[in-house]
Design an enzyme around this catalytic site. Structure first.
Site, PDB file in Angstrom:
ATOM      1  N   LYS A 199      35.698  52.894  33.005  1.00  0.00           N
ATOM      2  CA  LYS A 199      34.291  53.251  32.827  1.00  0.00           C
ATOM      3  C   LYS A 199      34.001  54.488  33.667  1.00  0.00           C
ATOM      4  CE  LYS A 199      29.584  51.558  33.474  1.00  0.00           C
ATOM      5  NZ  LYS A 199      28.741  50.416  33.791  1.00  0.00           N
ATOM      6  N   ARG A 239      26.510  56.968  40.975  1.00  0.00           N
ATOM      7  CA  ARG A 239      27.544  55.948  40.849  1.00  0.00           C
ATOM      8  C   ARG A 239      28.962  56.520  40.997  1.00  0.00           C
ATOM      9  NH1 ARG A 239      23.952  52.187  39.378  1.00  0.00           N
ATOM     10  NH2 ARG A 239      22.972  52.069  37.333  1.00  0.00           N
ATOM     11  N   GLU A 286      43.585  52.178  36.161  1.00  0.00           N
ATOM     12  CA  GLU A 286      42.490  51.191  36.167  1.00  0.00           C
ATOM     13  C   GLU A 286      42.766  50.074  35.152  1.00  0.00           C
ATOM     14  OE1 GLU A 286      39.845  50.440  37.738  1.00  0.00           O
ATOM     15  OE2 GLU A 286      39.205  52.173  38.897  1.00  0.00           O
ATOM     16  N   LYS A 292      34.913  53.512  28.183  1.00  0.00           N
ATOM     17  CA  LYS A 292      33.488  53.803  28.058  1.00  0.00           C
ATOM     18  C   LYS A 292      33.144  55.067  28.825  1.00  0.00           C
ATOM     19  CE  LYS A 292      29.091  51.957  29.446  1.00  0.00           C
ATOM     20  NZ  LYS A 292      28.395  51.077  30.317  1.00  0.00           N
ATOM     21  N   TYR A 296      25.113  50.586  19.224  1.00  0.00           N
ATOM     22  CA  TYR A 296      23.717  50.343  18.860  1.00  0.00           C
ATOM     23  C   TYR A 296      23.499  50.577  17.366  1.00  0.00           C
ATOM     24  CZ  TYR A 296      23.444  50.544  23.896  1.00  0.00           C
ATOM     25  OH  TYR A 296      23.674  50.293  25.222  1.00  0.00           O
TER      26      TYR A 296
END
Ligand code: PBG
Length: 328
Positions: free
Chosen positions: A196, A218, A234, A249, A314
């Site tokens: 991410k 972040r 990761e 993502k 979405y």
């Protein structure tokens, strides 16, 4: 090897029947996951301004939405909660009566076949908006892990089918796996947001979930978008800790990461077509600057072609209805 004029690649493009016969990748409704924003309270149904067509719903407003999603044969929803109460440690995230826990129970009652995936994170529940416990001006990794494990467990207890940690703390998949297993949820899979990236494309989501960090950013936990090899490390780490499904993502600007993950790892791969990617298409389509249906299908097909098995988007409801009516 044949070459022109014996070889003519256009031969197989002459009619739609021929093109369909040799098509290499297709988006199927069975690949799609629809994100849902559930907000604590009653009688709430608000459109998110930067995400036309996407609503924030309180649990009592879910029935028609769930009926529509299930009717379209979308296999799964991904739940994000917006609590009434935020504090330093995000305690409403693991409350048995928390909004995601309530919504999970409601959805499993309304449509038992619909898979409920829950986002496991603190940022929507903390007063500071970070995905972990804040100590000084740092996000403390190890103090965050037990909280994430508690959140995931409370989601499983409410009936979640899959839990999906999105916080990017090191070691969280292991902490969640241990807590699920210790409590009899050894069959609940973990979909980890493994790679991410810290991305500008989360902007509309942060409006929707009211989860923008109140200080700083972040970058100390989400990945630096300049890096590809790090994504593989990761993912490898999360698989070693027990992730069942891995995620990349965002999706659209990271198709190379999706492809590389697909080539490197055997486990199912999800890609998250995030809020900013959705908002860009909607904004352009509203002005008639591009044809929405074509653009959406091209984007989602590209994500499949890059190697994703599962697409969180979405656009899921509109795509499912186009596929159903033969419009795709
Ligand atoms: C929470 C979370 C975010 C998204 C999914 N889970 C936001 C963030 O990390 O700031 C983004 C989803 C989207 O943009 O559609 N950690």
């Amino acid at each position: 090897m044949a070459s022109f004029p014996e070889l003519r690649l256009r031969r197989l493009r002459r009619t739609e029947r021929l093109r369909a016969l040799v098509r290499e990748s297709r988006v199927d409704v069975g690949d799609l996951v629809y994100p849902l924003f559930v907000v604590e309270g009653e009688g709430i149904k608000q459109e998110i301004v930067s995400m036309p067509g996407i609503l924030r719903l309180s649990p009592d407003q879910l029935p028609p939405e769930i009926e529509e999603i299930a009717g379209l044969k979308i296999p799964a929803v991904l739940l994000f909660g917006i609590p009434e109460h935020k504090d330093e440690t995000g305690s409403s995230a693991y409350d048995r009566e928390g909004v995601v826990q309530q919504a999970t129970r409601a959805i499993k009652k309304l449509a038992p076949q619909l898979l409920v995936i829950t986002d496991v994170c603190l940022c929507e529940y903390t007063s500071h908006g970070h995905c972990g416990i804040v100590v000084g001006d740092q996000i403390d990794n190890d103090q965050t892990l037990p909280l994430l494990a508690k959140i995931a467990l409370s989601h499983a207890e409410a009936g979640a089918d899959i839990v999906a940690p999105s916080d990017m703390m090191d070691g969280r998949v292991k902490a969640i796996r241990e807590s699920l297993d210790k409590n009899g949820f050894q069959y609940i899979p973990i979909l980890s947001y493994a790679a991410k990236y810290a991305s500008a494309f989360y902007g509309p989501f942060r409006e929707a979930a009211q989860s923008a960090p109140q200080f700083g950013d972040r970058l100390s936990y989400q990945m630096d978008y300049h890096n590809l090899r790090e994504a593989l490390r990761e993912i490898e780490q999360d698989i070693a800790e027990g992730a069942d499904i891995i995620m990349v993502k965002p999706a659209l600007a990271y198709l190379d990461v999706i492809r590389q993950a697909r080539n490197t790892f055997g486990c199912p791969l999800a890609a998250y077509n995030v809020s900013g990617e959705y908002a860009m298409v909607k904004a352009a389509a509203r002005q008639d600057w591009l044809e929405e249906r074509k653009a959406v299908l091209e984007i989602l097909t590209a994500i499949k072609r890059a190697g994703a098995d599962i697409i969180i988007t979405y656009h899921a409801k509109e795509v499912a209805s186009w596929l159903k009516s033969g419009d795709a």
